[in-house]
Scaffold this active site. Structure first.
Site, PDB file in Angstrom:
ATOM      1  N   ARG A  52       0.838  -1.216   0.000  1.00  0.00           N
ATOM      2  CA  ARG A  52       0.000   0.000   0.000  1.00  0.00           C
ATOM      3  C   ARG A  52       0.866   1.256   0.000  1.00  0.00           C
ATOM      4  O   ARG A  52       0.564   2.230  -0.691  1.00  0.00           O
ATOM      5  CB  ARG A  52      -0.938  -0.019   1.215  1.00  0.00           C
ATOM      6  CG  ARG A  52      -1.958   1.111   1.195  1.00  0.00           C
ATOM      7  CD  ARG A  52      -3.027   0.938   2.254  1.00  0.00           C
ATOM      8  NE  ARG A  52      -2.493   1.098   3.599  1.00  0.00           N
ATOM      9  CZ  ARG A  52      -3.213   0.923   4.707  1.00  0.00           C
ATOM     10  NH1 ARG A  52      -4.490   0.586   4.627  1.00  0.00           N
ATOM     11  NH2 ARG A  52      -2.668   1.084   5.899  1.00  0.00           N
ATOM     12  N   LYS A 151      -2.655   6.873   1.048  1.00  0.00           N
ATOM     13  CA  LYS A 151      -2.384   7.160   2.462  1.00  0.00           C
ATOM     14  C   LYS A 151      -1.301   8.233   2.504  1.00  0.00           C
ATOM     15  O   LYS A 151      -0.109   7.950   2.650  1.00  0.00           O
ATOM     16  CB  LYS A 151      -1.959   5.878   3.194  1.00  0.00           C
ATOM     17  CG  LYS A 151      -2.130   5.975   4.691  1.00  0.00           C
ATOM     18  CD  LYS A 151      -2.175   4.611   5.329  1.00  0.00           C
ATOM     19  CE  LYS A 151      -2.051   4.673   6.840  1.00  0.00           C
ATOM     20  NZ  LYS A 151      -3.125   5.385   7.530  1.00  0.00           N
ATOM     21  N   GLU A 184     -16.222   6.237   5.705  1.00  0.00           N
ATOM     22  CA  GLU A 184     -15.413   5.628   6.767  1.00  0.00           C
ATOM     23  C   GLU A 184     -15.347   6.587   7.937  1.00  0.00           C
ATOM     24  O   GLU A 184     -16.037   7.607   7.945  1.00  0.00           O
ATOM     25  CB  GLU A 184     -14.007   5.296   6.253  1.00  0.00           C
ATOM     26  CG  GLU A 184     -13.223   6.499   5.758  1.00  0.00           C
ATOM     27  CD  GLU A 184     -11.802   6.172   5.299  1.00  0.00           C
ATOM     28  OE1 GLU A 184     -11.243   5.146   5.718  1.00  0.00           O
ATOM     29  OE2 GLU A 184     -11.247   6.970   4.517  1.00  0.00           O
TER      30      GLU A 184
HETATM   31  N1  PMP Z   1      -9.190   4.823   7.211  1.00  0.00           N
HETATM   32  C1  PMP Z   1      -8.300   5.794   7.448  1.00  0.00           C
HETATM   33  C2  PMP Z   1      -8.596   7.168   7.007  1.00  0.00           C
HETATM   34  C3  PMP Z   1      -7.092   5.490   8.107  1.00  0.00           C
HETATM   35  O1  PMP Z   1      -6.188   6.444   8.339  1.00  0.00           O
HETATM   36  C4  PMP Z   1      -6.851   4.154   8.521  1.00  0.00           C
HETATM   37  C5  PMP Z   1      -5.556   3.798   9.196  1.00  0.00           C
HETATM   38  N2  PMP Z   1      -5.449   4.358  10.473  1.00  0.00           N
HETATM   39  C6  PMP Z   1      -7.839   3.189   8.268  1.00  0.00           C
HETATM   40  C7  PMP Z   1      -8.982   3.557   7.596  1.00  0.00           C
HETATM   41  C8  PMP Z   1      -7.636   1.754   8.685  1.00  0.00           C
HETATM   42  O2  PMP Z   1      -6.647   1.164   7.889  1.00  0.00           O
HETATM   43  P1  PMP Z   1      -5.704   0.002   8.442  1.00  0.00           P
HETATM   44  O3  PMP Z   1      -6.606  -1.103   8.854  1.00  0.00           O
HETATM   45  O4  PMP Z   1      -4.859  -0.362   7.281  1.00  0.00           O
HETATM   46  O5  PMP Z   1      -4.940   0.556   9.587  1.00  0.00           O
END
Ligand code: PMP
Length: 300
Positions: A52, A151, A184
């Site tokens: 990622r 990200k 989200e």
């Molecule tokens: N959405 C956002 C905006 C995030 O920053 C994150 C990570 N903190 C997630 C979802 C969750 O992703 P992950 O399970 O890969 O940590």
């Protein structure tokens, strides 16, 4: 010994881990990052996090001046130097030092740093009682503008939403996309659980598709896999607040949070108002997974 931070190929004490005020990561949020966890000497889903990270950088046309294998070694070495078996790992790659203009081509060398530290856990009450969350006015970034699948170091969209949630007395914000569909939360993906459609059916575990404006969470994927292994009906489906209000269970997933039950959204009680059975079963499965699955390292 002071915490050691990996900075551009060297390990330096936390106090010495400094970067230039001309770094475009700071001036413009021009860069990418990952948040990763290790559990009892196992780095969870490291390959997925690196994939990622590389994908985010590729979209920003930011060339990471090392291979994934070298990055893996640098992460593991940072954990070993700091003697951390249970850790939160932050990998950051910025565009590097440039001038005061936006032009990324003026930045000749990306800045790379890796911070490993003890994991700060969320309060136990979040897991025992569940969270109350609130929908905030700030909508999630348009995928056509700044795609939430990147990200990047530019988290203002999420920070604005977090401020709005906290102003309303909630720890976390539910973010909708520009069309009003559930996207989200500020740092977590969202799921809902619906009871089986028939007596022979299985519970449905549903999360919005990422193209609606969500990060493709690594925990999200792990939970979808675990839910499938339990023979739940797992789907990525467009959902509204109404769907969430009337779900039997709602929970959030993320690297730091793992799985947090949500028991109230915008004043509406979700299900029984207590963390649900499916949420709790998935959290147990997840804990088991983190203790068996990962890149192993030893300290000392
Ligand atoms: N959405 C956002 C905006 C995030 O920053 C994150 C990570 N903190 C997630 C979802 C969750 O992703 P992950 O399970 O890969 O940590």
């Amino acid at each position: 010994m002071a915490l050691q931070v990996y900075l551009n190929g060297k390990w330096v004490a936390k106090e010495e881990a400094k970067i230039s005020v001309f770094d475009h990561g700071l001036l413009y949020g021009d860069g990418v990052f990952e948040g990763i966890r290790s559990y009892q000497g196992l780095v969870f889903r490291l390959q997925e996090h690196l994939d990622r990270l590389w994908e985010s950088a590729h979209t920003l046309m930011l060339k990471i001046p090392m291979s994934k294998r070298e990055m893996e070694k640098a992460i593991v070495e940072t954990l070993r130097i700091n003697k951390l078996l249970d850790a939160y790992i932050r990998v950051v790659i910025t565009r590097g030092v440039g001038d005061l203009g936006l032009d990324p081509d003026k930045c000749k060398q990306p800045t790379i740093f890796i911070i490993t530290d003890k994991i700060v856990l969320y309060p136990k009450s979040f897991y025992q009682k569940g969270l109350e969350i609130i929908t905030v006015p700030t909508v999630r970034n348009l995928p056509e503008a700044v795609n939430p699948s990147i990200k990047s170091l530019n988290y203002l969209n999420n920070i604005l939403a977090k401020i709005e949630a906290k102003n309303s007395g909630c720890a976390e914000a539910l973010m909708l996309n520009h069309q009003g569909y559930v996207a989200e939360c500020t740092g977590d993906n969202v799921f809902m659980v619906k009871a089986p459609k028939s007596s022979k059916g299985m519970s449905q575990v549903v999360t919005p598709p990422v193209y609606l404006g969500a990060l493709k969470g690594i925990t999200r994927q792990a939970i979808m896999d675990l839910a499938e292994a339990r023979k739940y009906e797992v789907t990525e489906t467009i959902m509204t607040r109404h769907d969430l209000f009337n779900a039997d269970e709602v929970f959030l997933t993320g690297t730091a949070a793992e799985i947090i039950p949500v028991v109230k959204i915008d004043g509406r009680v979700i299900g029984t108002g207590k963390p649900g059975k499916v949420t709790e079963a998935l959290l147990r499965d997840f804990h088991r997974l983190t203790r068996t699955d990962g890149v192993r390292y030893k300290i000392g």
